[in-house]
Each structure stands twice: as C-alpha cells, then as structure tokens.
Design a protein around this motif. Sequence first.
Motif, PDB file in Angstrom:
ATOM      1  N   VAL B 306     -23.998  27.492 -18.066  1.00 21.83           N
ATOM      2  CA  VAL B 306     -21.901  28.652 -18.052  1.00 21.83           C
ATOM      3  C   VAL B 306     -21.168  27.860 -16.813  1.00 21.83           C
ATOM      4  N   ILE B 307     -21.842  27.217 -15.874  1.00 22.82           N
ATOM      5  CA  ILE B 307     -21.046  27.269 -14.859  1.00 22.82           C
ATOM      6  C   ILE B 307     -20.662  25.767 -15.291  1.00 22.82           C
ATOM      7  N   GLU B 308     -21.635  24.594 -15.875  1.00 24.23           N
ATOM      8  CA  GLU B 308     -21.551  23.815 -16.686  1.00 24.23           C
ATOM      9  C   GLU B 308     -20.379  23.137 -17.330  1.00 24.23           C
ATOM     10  N   LEU B 309     -19.657  24.687 -17.692  1.00 24.49           N
ATOM     11  CA  LEU B 309     -18.459  24.379 -19.205  1.00 24.49           C
ATOM     12  C   LEU B 309     -16.749  24.521 -17.869  1.00 24.49           C
ATOM     13  N   HIS B 310     -17.461  24.753 -16.792  1.00 24.49           N
ATOM     14  CA  HIS B 310     -15.552  24.410 -15.853  1.00 24.49           C
ATOM     15  C   HIS B 310     -14.920  23.369 -15.734  1.00 24.49           C
ATOM     16  N   PRO B 311     -14.832  22.157 -16.098  1.00 25.79           N
ATOM     17  CA  PRO B 311     -15.062  20.753 -16.251  1.00 25.79           C
ATOM     18  C   PRO B 311     -13.851  21.047 -17.397  1.00 25.79           C
ATOM     19  N   ALA B 329      -7.488  14.248 -17.064  1.00 22.06           N
ATOM     20  CA  ALA B 329      -8.746  13.287 -17.123  1.00 22.06           C
ATOM     21  C   ALA B 329      -9.845  13.467 -16.116  1.00 22.06           C
ATOM     22  N   ALA B 330      -9.727  13.633 -14.671  1.00 21.49           N
ATOM     23  CA  ALA B 330     -10.300  13.256 -14.152  1.00 21.49           C
ATOM     24  C   ALA B 330     -10.847  14.668 -13.744  1.00 21.49           C
ATOM     25  N   VAL B 331      -9.952  16.200 -13.797  1.00 15.68           N
ATOM     26  CA  VAL B 331     -10.646  17.249 -14.008  1.00 15.68           C
ATOM     27  C   VAL B 331     -11.448  17.659 -14.861  1.00 15.68           C
ATOM     28  N   LEU B 332     -11.285  17.246 -16.289  1.00 12.86           N
ATOM     29  CA  LEU B 332     -12.136  17.265 -16.925  1.00 12.86           C
ATOM     30  C   LEU B 332     -13.857  16.266 -16.880  1.00 12.86           C
ATOM     31  N   HIS B 333     -13.197  14.892 -16.439  1.00 12.05           N
ATOM     32  CA  HIS B 333     -14.259  14.103 -16.409  1.00 12.05           C
ATOM     33  C   HIS B 333     -15.469  14.473 -15.148  1.00 12.05           C
ATOM     34  N   HIS B 334     -14.358  15.026 -14.072  1.00  9.20           N
ATOM     35  CA  HIS B 334     -15.506  14.728 -12.487  1.00  9.20           C
ATOM     36  C   HIS B 334     -17.028  14.699 -12.754  1.00  9.20           C
ATOM     37  N   HIS B 335     -17.579  15.581 -13.589  1.00  8.00           N
ATOM     38  CA  HIS B 335     -19.010  15.415 -13.104  1.00  8.00           C
ATOM     39  C   HIS B 335     -19.568  15.087 -14.418  1.00  8.00           C
ATOM     40  N   GLU B 336     -18.860  13.275 -14.652  1.00  7.89           N
ATOM     41  CA  GLU B 336     -19.914  12.466 -15.662  1.00  7.89           C
ATOM     42  C   GLU B 336     -20.874  11.507 -14.605  1.00  7.89           C
ATOM     43  N   ARG B 337     -21.500  10.669 -14.961  1.00 12.70           N
ATOM     44  CA  ARG B 337     -22.144   9.909 -14.146  1.00 12.70           C
ATOM     45  C   ARG B 337     -22.990   8.708 -14.647  1.00 12.70           C
ATOM     46  N   LEU B 338     -22.028   7.827 -13.547  1.00 11.19           N
ATOM     47  CA  LEU B 338     -22.477   5.899 -14.281  1.00 11.19           C
ATOM     48  C   LEU B 338     -23.050   5.617 -14.955  1.00 11.19           C
ATOM     49  N   GLY B 340     -24.858   7.585 -17.201  1.00 14.08           N
ATOM     50  CA  GLY B 340     -24.515   8.898 -18.278  1.00 14.08           C
ATOM     51  C   GLY B 340     -24.814  10.244 -18.230  1.00 14.08           C
ATOM     52  N   SER B 341     -25.912  10.699 -17.340  1.00 14.50           N
ATOM     53  CA  SER B 341     -26.150  11.838 -17.271  1.00 14.50           C
ATOM     54  C   SER B 341     -25.946  13.321 -17.004  1.00 14.50           C
ATOM     55  N   GLY B 342     -24.542  12.589 -16.420  1.00 20.45           N
ATOM     56  CA  GLY B 342     -23.306  13.994 -16.659  1.00 20.45           C
ATOM     57  C   GLY B 342     -22.924  14.396 -17.994  1.00 20.45           C
ATOM     58  N   TYR B 343     -22.464  15.503 -17.423  1.00 16.83           N
ATOM     59  CA  TYR B 343     -21.320  16.308 -18.335  1.00 16.83           C
ATOM     60  C   TYR B 343     -19.857  16.344 -18.169  1.00 16.83           C
ATOM     61  N   PRO B 344     -19.729  16.084 -18.839  1.00 16.45           N
ATOM     62  CA  PRO B 344     -19.617  17.079 -20.557  1.00 16.45           C
ATOM     63  C   PRO B 344     -19.157  16.256 -21.251  1.00 16.45           C
ATOM     64  N   TYR B 345     -19.600  14.746 -21.684  1.00 17.96           N
ATOM     65  CA  TYR B 345     -19.783  14.390 -22.451  1.00 17.96           C
ATOM     66  C   TYR B 345     -20.885  13.235 -21.760  1.00 17.96           C
ATOM     67  N   GLY B 346     -21.590  13.052 -20.949  1.00 16.89           N
ATOM     68  CA  GLY B 346     -22.140  12.294 -21.064  1.00 16.89           C
ATOM     69  C   GLY B 346     -21.509  10.938 -20.585  1.00 16.89           C
ATOM     70  N   SER B 355     -10.011   7.869 -12.505  1.00 15.29           N
ATOM     71  CA  SER B 355      -9.902   8.963 -11.298  1.00 15.29           C
ATOM     72  C   SER B 355     -11.126   9.582 -11.406  1.00 15.29           C
ATOM     73  N   ALA B 356     -11.699   9.530 -12.706  1.00 16.99           N
ATOM     74  CA  ALA B 356     -12.717  10.876 -12.314  1.00 16.99           C
ATOM     75  C   ALA B 356     -13.530  10.052 -10.850  1.00 16.99           C
ATOM     76  N   ARG B 357     -13.922   9.072 -11.493  1.00 13.46           N
ATOM     77  CA  ARG B 357     -15.145   7.958 -10.486  1.00 13.46           C
ATOM     78  C   ARG B 357     -14.706   8.398  -9.195  1.00 13.46           C
TER      79      ARG B 357
END
Lengths: 419, 448
Positions: B306-311, B329-338, B340-346, B355-357
């Motif tokens: 549920v918390i990981e839905l915040h982006p 886009a930065a708000v949506l992807h700021h928890h992605e990781r290089l 591919g283990s991040g979220y929401p889209y990996g 901007s997200a990086r």
Amino acid sequence: MTTPPPRGRPPAIPRLARAAAALVAVVCLAHVLWSGLAHRPVALAFGALVALGELTRRADAEAREAAPLGAAGALAYALLGEVAGHAAPHGVAQTVAVVLAASLAGSVPYTARGSGPVLDHLARRVLTVAFAAVCFQPLAAQGTFRDWSGPAHALLLIALLALTTLCDAVLAAATAHARTGWPFGPLLREELRGMVGITSAVCATGVVMALAVGVAGLWALPVFCVPLLLAQLSYRRYAAVRATYRQTIASLARATEIAGYTPAGHAHRVAELSGAVGRDLGLSGAEQSVLEYAALMHDIGQLSLVDPVPAGATASLPVPEQRRIALLGGAVVRQTGVDPAVAVVVERQADPCRDQPPAARIVRVVNAYEEKARDAGPGGGLAALEELRLAPADDYAPDVVEALARVLSRGSLTGPAAG
Amino acid sequence: MDAVPARARAYVGGIALLALVALLCPRPPAEVRTSWWAVLLLAGLYAGSELVARSRFVGTCYPVLLAGAFLLPPPAAALVALPGALLAPVTRRPAGLRRIWRAAWLTLAVWAAARVHWRLGGRDAVAGADLPGALVPAGAAVLAFCLVLAVLDAGIRTLTGTSPRVALGRPGLLTRSLGPVAVHGLAGLMMAVLWLSPYGPVAALLVLLPMCVAWWAFAQYHRERAAHQATIRALVQAVDIKDGYTRGHSERVGRATMMIARELGMDDERVETLRFAGILHDVGKLGVPTRLLRKEGALTPEERRVIELHPEYGHEMVRGIRFLGEARAAVLHHHERLDGSGYPYGLVGDRIPESARVVAVADAFDAMTSTRSYRRARPVAAALAELQRCAGRQFDPRMVGALVRALARHGWHPSVTADSHPVPPPATPLPGRRRGESARDGSGRRAV
C-alpha cells in the motif's frame, strides 16, 4: 430573449450578428472595389498594423484580450480624420474594407494552425469598426469637427469610443446569452467590468494613435504600439499564471479522492455545477472564481480525518460533525494562500443557510445534490432535487435549489456520472 | 540599517547638495518661458502615482518623469520628481535619510536626462512633432537617465556595504533597467509630443492608461504567482502533517535536486522544474492512510504494498498541472532502480526518466542524513560513500557524482531550508523500530 431557446436550434442573435456583419462587409468591399482606395500609404500602414496585431493572437487567450493591437489599430483607423496636419478622411466603406482585409490576412496563420474559429471574432470586429466609422467619418468629411479643435476633439473621440465599446459589450452579452441561456444582466455586467482592464487600454491607444498620426504622421504608429504591447504581455503572463494556479488547486482538490475520502471526480463535478448555478444566480466574476475554488476544495477538511467518511458523503452526517469537517477544511485552505474568501466559504458550508455567504449556500446545495444523485441511477437527479426541496428550511436555500433545478433542466451540463 | 555609516551619510548629503545646485543654479534660457502649469500638473501626477503604486518594481512612474524631461527645461524637469520622491511612503528606517536620498537620486537623474535632451535639440523636435527625429535625443536622454541612476546607486551600495537587495536605493543596475526604462521613455516621448500638440494634456494623459493597465496586470501576476507558490507549499505541508517524522524532507530534497541539476549544467528553467520535482516527489503520500504512515514497528507485506503505491497516487494528483513538465515523471518514477528492482514499473537503466534519477539520489541522500524515529542521522560523508557504493546498481553514477561535486563546492546546509518549526530529535533511537527493513536500509529504501 427572457427564455433560453430550446436546444438544437441555432440561437438567433449570433446568426443575426453574423448576417449583419457579412452584409456590411460585402457592401463596403463592393464600394471600395468600385471607387478605389483613397490615401493609400495610410491605408497600407494601418492595414499592416491590424494584420500584425492579428498575428500575435493566441488561441488560449480570452476573447477580450485576444488581439488588442489589432483592435486598437482598427479603431484608430476608424477615428482618423487627418494625417500630419492635413485632412485625410477615407470614409466608412474603406475603413471597414481595410480592417476586414487586414484581419483576414492576419488570421491566415491562425486558422492554418487550426487554433479555432475566427468567424465570430471577425464579425464582431467588423460591426464595431463600422459603428465607430459611421459615427465619425461622415462628419469628419463634412468638416463638422472643425469647431471642435484641441482638447475638445480628444474628448469627443473618447466619448465616441466609449459608446462603441458599450454597444460592443451589449452585443457580446446578447450573443453569450443566446448561446448559453445564462441571464443577460450579469453577463452584461461582466462584459462591462472586463472593459476596465485591457479594453480601456485598447481604446486609449486607439484614440492616442488617431490623434498622434494626425499630428506627427505615420511614424507615430510603431512608437505608440509599445505601451499596448507591454500591457498585452503583462496580461498574457497573468493569464498563464492564473491557469497554472487553477490546475494546482484542482490537483489539491483531487488529494481527497486519491486518499479514498471522496469518489473520483466529485470535486470537479461539484465545481462545474456550482459554477453554472452561480452564473444563473448572477454572481460576478470575482465571486465566481471564489465559488469555483471553494467548490473544488470543499471536502479538503476530510484529509485531517484519520478514518474516511463512508463514500465521502458528508451531507448525511450529523450537523456538528459536518461543521467540524468544514472548519478543518477552512484551516487547510487558509494555509494555501488562496483568497481568504475561499476559506470562509469552505468553513461555513455546513452552517444554516440564512447565515451563509451566497457561495457557501451554493456549495452546500450542489454538494448535497451530487452526493444524493450520484448512486441513484437514472431518475436519481429528480429524486435528489425533491429531497432537497423537502429538507428542513434551514439546510438548503430555496432560491439556490430552484436555480439548480433550472440549470439541470437546461441540460447544459451532463448529469452526474456514477463513480 | 539603523546604523548608516558616516561616509554614506556624507555621500547622501553631497548628492543632495548637487541636486539642489541642479535645481537652482542654471537659470533656464531666457527665450523659453517655463510653463508652471505643466510643472505643477506633472509633479502632482507623479506624486499621486507614487503614492498609489504599492508594488515596487522598476520604474513605477518613469513615463511622467521622462515626459517632464522632454517637455521642460532641465531645472523645471528636475522639480517634477521632487514632491513624489519626498512624499512617497518609506517602509524602512531611517525614513528621513531614505527620502532625501531618493529625492536627490531621482532629481539628478531627471536633470541629466533633460539636460542631454535639451542640448541635442530634442525640445524643438518634440514641439514640431518630428517623430523619427525626436527619437534620437530621447534615446540619449534615456541612456543618461539610466546611467546616472546606476552610477549613484552603485556609489551608495559600495559605501553602505550592503548587498543589492538591502541597499538604500532600488536595484538600478544599468543593464537591468535599460530595457524597461526605454519603453517608459517611448511613452514619455508620446506624452510630450501630444502635450505640445493642439490636443493638449488631455491626449497626453491617455498615453498613461495602457501603461497603468500593464502595471496592474503585472502586479496581479506577481500576486497570483505568490499565491500559487503558497499553494504548492501547502500541498507539501499536507504531506508533512500526515507523515510527521519526515518534516522538512520535501524542501531539502528539492534543494539537493536543484544542486545536482545545476552541477549537471541544466538550464535555469529545468533546474526550477526539477526543484519542484524534489519538493513534490512524496505528494502521493496524501493518498496513503495516515495509520500506515505513522505505524511503529514492522510493516506487513500487504502494508508495504500500500505504501509503495504512493508514486502512482502522486502522479495521479500532479498530472493535471501542466507547468510541472518532466517533474511529473519524476514523481512517478523516483523509486525505480537502475537494475530494475524498483517500483512501480521496474524500469531499467535509461528507461528511467532523467528527472526521476536525479530525485532518487537526492531523496536517498536526505533520508540518510536526517534523523528518523528509528535511527540517527548519518554524517554527510558516510551517506555519500553509501550512495557511491550503490551507484550503478541502484542510482545513476552521473547523478551521484554530481551530488558529490556540488556538496564539495557548496557544502550542505539543511537548516537553511528546513521547516521553520523543527521537530526536536527523538531522545533515544529505539532499535526495535526498524520497520521491516532489509540490511541495506541506509541506501534509500527507507526514503519512501
């Protein structure tokens, strides 16, 4: 025109205005083709100015401030009696023909980009310019104004343009009235209030250009454009930041929906319907924007609740609880730097209706209607209206409920969509 | 500014004396009779508009002053500026000295402009409505006006040793003021030409109307922009209220994001957009139940999801705000990781928006260097080392490098931008409070 025309038939006044403009344009063009252009350099210079003004036109600007330079140039040409100290009247027909041709030429890139229709804009321009020219040109040609020398002449031009813009405002309000069915009085008031801003600058520039060309010749034109261009620039920046601000407020309003406190689209629908009811009740421009912001943020107090109200339906809560949420909302809105009037409306949306400011009454009624009609399916709207009418007298202001009924029967808005 | 240095006082006195000399000594040439009506009218107009004008941007009423310079002999033109400058409200102390300074400053500038205009024969050109011809002396006069303003202003600034914003005078740098004053000069010229025409002052005053409308719209623009910024701040505060222990986090991430963006050589507009991205990156937390955000102890996998839905919530909120541009886009992807283990889209590598990086690095950096309820703040050096360790796998090495360089150059002063009501740091960090963290807690995972 007291009752709005039924939907499906094109309204009469705009059609009439277009037909009149077309007639004027054809007659004037024919006359000029028959007799040729007088004072060609002057005609060319003013034509270029009007075309240039049209080129700076933007699609997203409101109609009033769409092409101020073009409007000022056209009015100045209509009021031009002499050039560099020599009499140079050019007649009504030539005025209209030059302005029309230049406006058309200037609109070509605009239409080519597909930015929107220009026909109404052109019709209005033709009628305005024709009116001003009919008032001024024949008398100038006869030399009636020779006695009106000096400052009196300037004052005469100002009075003429005031009359012209007044007629323009009446025409615009009548057109809007015929098209939307909103009451005529507030529309006219809105038009007149709008004249204080950019329109007054346009008229002043028109007068000043006509006079300055009379004194100093055509060189005055480019010099005298500058202040108006400055005003146009300032207005555009103002309009841009206002649009941005509205988007930000709307997304702040969406916070409650995303947090699951209210159903999706609720704030937006309440804002839209409140705006229509406000217009029906004749609220002015500033009051309308307070109403819009307050309607968008009316549920924001729920963010401070730890547990959401079921389906966000505040209208069915006990009154003290409603007031508590309203006060919380007012506190949030006060922090946002919005006009404090918005916070007052949000705060008092649950008060008895006789103590409320008009905007708060509207928000309360529309919110209750939206919540009740939302899930009721087809026919739910009527049942909800009936429920509002039968509610205790202190809850919902009767005049607002009736205005809501009128707005809904007009069907200018789609009914509330489920969820 | 209560203690004005003595040399600055002497400087103001000298300038005032000079202005007096300009006003009194050089008698106007005998053949031109000064129109005292014009002086009175213009001076009254200028004083009135100075009193009305609330917002203080460059050249509130310069068209009137410059029209005076184009119409009147130099001493009379200088007189036009005097009452307005003396009467207009002064907000800061010492008021008397400021009034004298402003009056002397403006009087001298107008006198210089009128003098130049007079010498170049501008008066005849204006009287004869010789339009292209009148532009040359008018242009020279505007240049002289700006020059005198800028030179005198620079003098007082050096003597008081204040930064430009706190200086006695208004910001009057030559380059900045030349453009606006040139426009005002054109308006003044138009006023002067119409004033001397048969149509007289009535027509001349009409010139001011478009200028007034422009000023009004400009003032509205500033008011509305300030309100807009307050609203953005309110959005951020709403997050802070929900998620108490991250107070000031958003502002600090905005600052760190801006530092990285500058270091990468992005243009000003993009830097500003990225600052907004940093400030708003967690706005989606508004959609996460307050109970979860404030929960103490370990989170269940369900709660973590549920918390990981915040982006996504955040993106849903801000996607309608057009000016945010790539910040959305930065708000949506700021928890992605290089990797591919991040979220929401990996997303992997370059698929993650730039901007997200940037925001991801700034977010992790601030999460590590600020004190949270479940652990103490780390020193900046340790946080940077951790970022560098995870660069390539989790963070973009380019952004990490930029942050390291920017911090080496400017340092990190979080107190500057932190919330004005700092939360007292928790007395004892409780070891049992790590909320179901992996071993790599510090690398930013906790910076939800």
